[in-house]
Design an enzyme around this catalytic site. Structure first.
Site, mmCIF file in Angstrom:
data_model
loop_
_atom_site.group_PDB
_atom_site.id
_atom_site.type_symbol
_atom_site.label_atom_id
_atom_site.label_comp_id
_atom_site.label_asym_id
_atom_site.label_seq_id
_atom_site.Cartn_x
_atom_site.Cartn_y
_atom_site.Cartn_z
ATOM 1 N N ARG A 104 -13.101 -20.074 19.785
ATOM 2 C CA ARG A 104 -14.244 -20.558 19.400
ATOM 3 C C ARG A 104 -14.909 -21.790 20.973
ATOM 4 O O ARG A 104 -13.836 -22.956 21.108
ATOM 5 C CB ARG A 104 -14.587 -21.817 18.301
ATOM 6 C CG ARG A 104 -16.298 -21.746 18.181
ATOM 7 C CD ARG A 104 -16.447 -22.862 16.891
ATOM 8 N NE ARG A 104 -16.580 -22.216 15.583
ATOM 9 C CZ ARG A 104 -16.880 -21.128 15.213
ATOM 10 N NH1 ARG A 104 -18.634 -21.086 16.089
ATOM 11 N NH2 ARG A 104 -16.290 -20.168 14.629
ATOM 12 N N THR A 108 -20.050 -24.675 23.574
ATOM 13 C CA THR A 108 -20.628 -23.706 23.265
ATOM 14 C C THR A 108 -21.151 -23.216 21.957
ATOM 15 O O THR A 108 -21.578 -23.761 20.852
ATOM 16 C CB THR A 108 -21.260 -22.541 23.355
ATOM 17 O OG1 THR A 108 -20.115 -21.420 23.278
ATOM 18 C CG2 THR A 108 -21.080 -22.952 24.613
ATOM 19 N N ASP A 200 2.598 -24.112 11.987
ATOM 20 C CA ASP A 200 2.190 -22.725 12.763
ATOM 21 C C ASP A 200 2.341 -21.877 13.432
ATOM 22 O O ASP A 200 3.662 -22.066 13.212
ATOM 23 C CB ASP A 200 1.865 -23.646 14.294
ATOM 24 C CG ASP A 200 1.150 -23.135 14.889
ATOM 25 O OD1 ASP A 200 0.538 -21.748 15.189
ATOM 26 O OD2 ASP A 200 -0.065 -23.181 15.005
ATOM 27 N N ASP A 203 3.632 -20.850 15.826
ATOM 28 C CA ASP A 203 5.041 -20.694 16.965
ATOM 29 C C ASP A 203 5.724 -20.916 15.856
ATOM 30 O O ASP A 203 7.355 -20.348 16.118
ATOM 31 C CB ASP A 203 4.349 -22.502 16.385
ATOM 32 C CG ASP A 203 4.118 -23.203 18.211
ATOM 33 O OD1 ASP A 203 3.690 -22.242 18.685
ATOM 34 O OD2 ASP A 203 3.615 -24.111 18.173
HETATM 35 N N1 U5P Z 1 -2.744 -22.183 11.416
HETATM 36 C C1 U5P Z 1 -1.714 -22.224 11.069
HETATM 37 N N2 U5P Z 1 -1.006 -23.173 10.342
HETATM 38 C C2 U5P Z 1 -1.718 -24.167 9.230
HETATM 39 C C3 U5P Z 1 -3.143 -23.631 9.772
HETATM 40 C C4 U5P Z 1 -3.924 -22.360 10.731
HETATM 41 O O1 U5P Z 1 -0.471 -21.432 11.392
HETATM 42 O O2 U5P Z 1 -1.967 -24.956 8.544
HETATM 43 C C5 U5P Z 1 -3.715 -21.267 12.387
HETATM 44 C C6 U5P Z 1 -4.019 -19.660 11.702
HETATM 45 O O3 U5P Z 1 -2.850 -18.853 11.217
HETATM 46 C C7 U5P Z 1 -4.819 -18.791 12.296
HETATM 47 C C8 U5P Z 1 -5.297 -20.765 13.197
HETATM 48 O O4 U5P Z 1 -4.917 -18.124 13.713
HETATM 49 O O5 U5P Z 1 -4.371 -21.431 12.917
HETATM 50 C C9 U5P Z 1 -6.796 -20.777 12.640
HETATM 51 O O6 U5P Z 1 -7.359 -20.946 11.452
HETATM 52 P P1 U5P Z 1 -8.568 -21.538 10.639
HETATM 53 O O7 U5P Z 1 -8.663 -22.870 10.513
HETATM 54 O O8 U5P Z 1 -9.428 -20.368 11.777
HETATM 55 O O9 U5P Z 1 -8.570 -20.418 9.304
#
Ligand code: U5P
Length: 209
Positions: A104, A108, A200, A203
């Protein structure tokens, strides 16, 4: 409203505990993410259509079931979704794989697709959109928007860990989608991480931290 299912088979719960542990290294993390994805694919594909086929056993002719040939495409959301692809392919080896990368725009707030490469006939395919984490739901919603804009209609979303906030947002944005997760966790922290989650996922899969 689409289905929301927590696939909490004991093998899946056990494997999820392994990857949640902060001391789980990249090699094991990667292997076990694929193993969980494979086990989930068994349940996610439960409603695949069958058709009758007449065959001959050594004893005689019989009418039996075969997959009706409805084609599948796995669509990993870059980059963490890639970690689930091989596991699902173990079970559905003929599936095509479409990749989708988006973010995103900070100014914008519009979704920007930086990479989309789909099989040609996504309108005729059962699409399994995969991302290990459903956090705010923003990525899943945008990815499914992008697939619908290209004619995709038969879509399931598959993750390993979901936050209640993400499930709600995704159900509101795309009420027709079935959502499958291995665990429904407690909440999102102020940085958008799932608690307790597993950190994450990108990662941890790719060893980038
Ligand atoms: N994501 C993680 N761990 C988390 C939360 C999100 O790796 O605890 C990653 C998700 O895999 C996704 C991105 O690709 O961050 C954003 O997630 P979202 O907030 O759009 O659902």
């Amino acid at each position: 409203m689409g289905k929301f299912q927590v696939i909490d088979h004991p093998l899946i719960q056990h494997k999820l505990t392994i990857i949640r542990d902060k001391d789980c290294g990249t090699k094991v993390f990667r292997e076990v993410v694929n193993e969980i994805a494979m086990l989930m694919a068994y349940e996610v594909s439960r409603d695949m259509p069958l058709e009758d086929v007449v065959i001959e056993t050594p004893i005689g002719e019989t009418t039996q079931k075969t997959l009706s040939g409805k084609k599948v495409a796995i669509v990993p959301i870059l980059r963490a979704g890639i970690g689930m692809v091989d596991g699902i392919l173990e079970l559905i080896p003929a599936a095509k794989v479409g990749h989708i990368g988006l973010y995103r725009d900070h100014d914008t707030l519009e979704p920007v697709e930086y990479f989309v490469k789909m099989p040609e006939d996504i309108d005729a395919r059962q699409l399994f959109v995969v991302d290990p984490m459903l956090a705010t739901g923003g990525s899943a919603i945008m990815a499914i928007d992008a697939l619908k804009a290209r004619g995709g209609s038969n879509i399931k979303f598959v993750c390993l860990v979901a936050a209640p906030e993400g499930v709600k947002a995704l159900q509101e944005a795309h009420p027709d989608i079935d959502i499958y997760t291995a665990a429904l966790d407690e909440y999102l922290d102020k940085d958008g991480y799932i608690v307790p989650g597993l950190g994450d996922a990108g990662d941890r899969l790719f060893g980038t931290k």
